[in-house]
Structure formats: structure tokens, C-alpha cells
Design a protein around this motif. Sequence first.
Motif, mmCIF file in Angstrom:
data_model
loop_
_atom_site.group_PDB
_atom_site.id
_atom_site.type_symbol
_atom_site.label_atom_id
_atom_site.label_comp_id
_atom_site.label_asym_id
_atom_site.label_seq_id
_atom_site.Cartn_x
_atom_site.Cartn_y
_atom_site.Cartn_z
ATOM 1 N N ALA A 98 -0.167 10.372 9.177
ATOM 2 C CA ALA A 98 0.399 11.685 8.869
ATOM 3 C C ALA A 98 -0.489 12.487 7.925
ATOM 4 C CB ALA A 98 1.783 11.532 8.249
ATOM 5 N N GLY A 99 -1.467 11.814 7.312
ATOM 6 C CA GLY A 99 -2.394 12.534 6.440
ATOM 7 C C GLY A 99 -2.481 12.024 5.027
ATOM 8 N N ALA A 100 -1.702 10.973 4.671
ATOM 9 C CA ALA A 100 -1.839 10.395 3.335
ATOM 10 C C ALA A 100 -3.202 9.724 3.206
ATOM 11 C CB ALA A 100 -0.728 9.384 3.077
ATOM 12 N N ASP A 101 -3.787 9.788 2.025
ATOM 13 C CA ASP A 101 -5.095 9.181 1.803
ATOM 14 C C ASP A 101 -4.991 7.767 1.257
ATOM 15 O OD1 ASP A 101 -7.221 11.574 2.067
ATOM 16 O OD2 ASP A 101 -5.361 12.328 1.224
ATOM 17 N N ASP A 102 -3.896 7.455 0.602
ATOM 18 C CA ASP A 102 -3.686 6.129 0.042
ATOM 19 C C ASP A 102 -2.195 5.986 -0.233
ATOM 20 O OD1 ASP A 102 -4.173 3.627 -0.967
ATOM 21 O OD2 ASP A 102 -5.289 4.283 -2.735
ATOM 22 N N PHE A 103 -1.766 4.765 -0.497
ATOM 23 C CA PHE A 103 -0.357 4.563 -0.832
ATOM 24 C C PHE A 103 -0.250 3.470 -1.880
ATOM 25 C CE2 PHE A 103 -1.266 1.794 2.711
ATOM 26 C CZ PHE A 103 -0.744 0.583 2.296
ATOM 27 N N LEU A 104 0.848 3.488 -2.595
ATOM 28 C CA LEU A 104 1.134 2.520 -3.641
ATOM 29 C C LEU A 104 2.584 2.104 -3.481
ATOM 30 C CD1 LEU A 104 -0.012 1.105 -6.146
ATOM 31 C CD2 LEU A 104 0.679 3.086 -7.502
ATOM 32 N N THR A 105 2.801 0.792 -3.324
ATOM 33 C CA THR A 105 4.144 0.281 -3.054
ATOM 34 C C THR A 105 4.912 0.057 -4.345
ATOM 35 O OG1 THR A 105 3.313 -0.812 -1.063
ATOM 36 C CG2 THR A 105 5.445 -1.536 -1.898
ATOM 37 N N LYS A 106 6.139 0.580 -4.413
ATOM 38 C CA LYS A 106 7.018 0.354 -5.561
ATOM 39 C C LYS A 106 7.654 -1.032 -5.455
ATOM 40 C CE LYS A 106 8.539 5.199 -5.743
ATOM 41 N NZ LYS A 106 9.718 6.081 -5.652
ATOM 42 N N PRO A 107 7.869 -1.711 -6.575
ATOM 43 C CA PRO A 107 7.376 -1.377 -7.921
ATOM 44 C C PRO A 107 5.886 -1.681 -8.021
ATOM 45 C CG PRO A 107 8.476 -3.493 -7.965
ATOM 46 C CD PRO A 107 8.651 -2.970 -6.565
ATOM 47 N N PHE A 108 5.176 -0.896 -8.822
ATOM 48 C CA PHE A 108 3.736 -1.068 -8.930
ATOM 49 C C PHE A 108 3.352 -1.323 -10.383
ATOM 50 C CE2 PHE A 108 4.852 3.453 -8.779
ATOM 51 C CZ PHE A 108 4.437 3.876 -10.031
ATOM 52 N N GLU A 109 2.202 -1.952 -10.552
ATOM 53 C CA GLU A 109 1.654 -2.172 -11.893
ATOM 54 C C GLU A 109 0.981 -0.894 -12.376
ATOM 55 O OE1 GLU A 109 2.067 -4.772 -13.758
ATOM 56 O OE2 GLU A 109 3.078 -6.005 -12.240
ATOM 57 N N LEU A 110 1.099 -0.616 -13.638
ATOM 58 C CA LEU A 110 0.528 0.590 -14.216
ATOM 59 C C LEU A 110 -0.976 0.657 -14.005
ATOM 60 C CD1 LEU A 110 1.019 3.130 -15.843
ATOM 61 C CD2 LEU A 110 0.858 1.756 -17.934
ATOM 62 N N GLU A 111 -1.647 -0.488 -14.148
ATOM 63 C CA GLU A 111 -3.098 -0.517 -13.983
ATOM 64 C C GLU A 111 -3.502 -0.109 -12.574
ATOM 65 O OE1 GLU A 111 -1.272 -2.888 -15.230
ATOM 66 O OE2 GLU A 111 -1.963 -3.222 -17.287
ATOM 67 N N GLU A 112 -2.694 -0.515 -11.581
ATOM 68 C CA GLU A 112 -3.025 -0.158 -10.201
ATOM 69 C C GLU A 112 -2.831 1.329 -9.958
ATOM 70 O OE1 GLU A 112 -2.283 -1.602 -5.592
ATOM 71 O OE2 GLU A 112 -0.915 -2.285 -7.168
ATOM 72 N N LEU A 113 -1.799 1.915 -10.539
ATOM 73 C CA LEU A 113 -1.600 3.360 -10.425
ATOM 74 C C LEU A 113 -2.838 4.101 -10.914
ATOM 75 C CD1 LEU A 113 0.088 6.017 -10.134
ATOM 76 C CD2 LEU A 113 0.840 5.606 -12.500
ATOM 77 N N HIS A 114 -3.286 3.766 -12.120
ATOM 78 C CA HIS A 114 -4.449 4.453 -12.679
ATOM 79 C C HIS A 114 -5.683 4.205 -11.829
ATOM 80 C CE1 HIS A 114 -2.654 6.129 -16.274
ATOM 81 N NE2 HIS A 114 -2.120 4.963 -16.584
ATOM 82 N N ALA A 115 -5.852 2.979 -11.329
ATOM 83 C CA ALA A 115 -7.028 2.646 -10.524
ATOM 84 C C ALA A 115 -7.045 3.461 -9.231
ATOM 85 C CB ALA A 115 -7.060 1.155 -10.218
#
Length: 236
Positions: A98-115
Motif C-alpha cells: 500500500a506504500g508503507a516504507d517500514d513497520f513496527l509491531t506493537k508492543p515495541f522496544e524504545l530502542e527499535e523505534l529510534h533505530a
Amino acid sequence: MSDATAQLLLVDDDPELLQFLREELEGAGHGCIAVASGQDALLQLRQQAFALVVLDWGLPDFNGIEICRRLRSSGDTTPVLMLTAHDALDERVAALDAGADDFLTKPFELEELHARVRAQLRRQGYAAQRDATSNLELGDLSIDLIRREVKRGESAINLSQREFDLLVCLVQEAGTVLPRQQILETVWGHPFVGDPNALDVYMGYLRRKLEQSGLPQLLHTTRGVGFMARVGEIKP
């Protein structure tokens, strides 16, 4: 583009999570605008440019898939990092299609969000600076990004396409330990599907070609985390 001054659009209908995201990302030096609906997100995107949209999959009016489709159909190429509770492969592929460039699955670690935010902003910075410079350097290593040529000193090094892309990924972030998953998704594609040991195999190929006796070591392993490029000790 510097990721230290990037303007981000945060979209989530959970007020606590939205506030958390804003505090964390502003604390990392980014400018943030936070909205709680898809309609408000589309309005903001029409009014100004953003370096990245951090977008929740499930919103009260439009879901993340629909927002991505609307953006891409209008020609808007703003990168989208989608936050989702959906971890099934077919749903992740649907988000990317659909056009997303990346995704992050909840719940996520804070370090991964920033990365993942840093990774998206780095990709933009790299694309923006290719017209300004066609070379990367690390010690006596030089990489011509246009001709896809690599040298150590005056010696040309023949690399496969995958080896070249892996080396560029590491040298672009010289001095920073890159997590294994981030490297796999950057070099092999996202979502990564395959044997993660492929990374170790290609690191072995690169080391055999780059790290000759009498020269400083360039590729380093941080056990349990990932790999880093930096000028190190002389190889015996």
C-alpha cells in the motif's frame, strides 16, 4: 537532510501513546506534530512537508493502509513507518504494497523505534547527498557510489552486488554498531524473508576481500548485536 532537525508527523488515536511518541522523538531532536485521526493526518500532509510519518494502522476514520494508498495515489512520497499490532506476514506485505516504507509491531522496544526512525531518515539523507558526493571513504578504503567501484589504497576490489550494498550500508554508518535485522532489511529488502545466516556468509566474503595482512581491520562484530565499520588494529 539531517535527522537531528527532521520534522515528523505522528498519527495515533491512543492519547497516551501519542504523547509518549512525541516526548521520545522530540527528546531525540526531531520536530513533531501529533494528530489523532487519518483526516487530520491527510490535512497536515497537504499543508506542509514532513521527513517521516509515524502512522498507526488502526485509526477511527481511516486505517493506515487506506492513508498510505491515498498518499501514494496523490504522488506523495513521504516515508511512512507504520505501527501495527498485526504481525502476520500477509498483513505486513499488504502494508508495504500500500506504500508503507517500514513497520513496527506493537508492543515495541524504545530502542527499535529510534533505530527505525533513524534508518528512514538516513535513507533520505543518502539519496539527497548522492548528487553532492559520489564517494564514501573509511581509512584507505574508498567507494565510488556511481560506478560501484571499491579500492583499498590503489588496489581495486571486485565485489558482487550484494557485497557492495552490504559494505555501503556499514560504511555509511561507520563507528555505529548496526543491528543484524536492520542490516538484513536494508541490504536484502523489507520484509526480510530468508536465512538470517546469509549476513554472516557475506560478512565472511567481505572480510576475505578487504582485510589483507598488514592493513587495519575495517569490519567488526559486536557479539549478539550486529556489525560495525571502523578503522581498527593492523591485521597480522
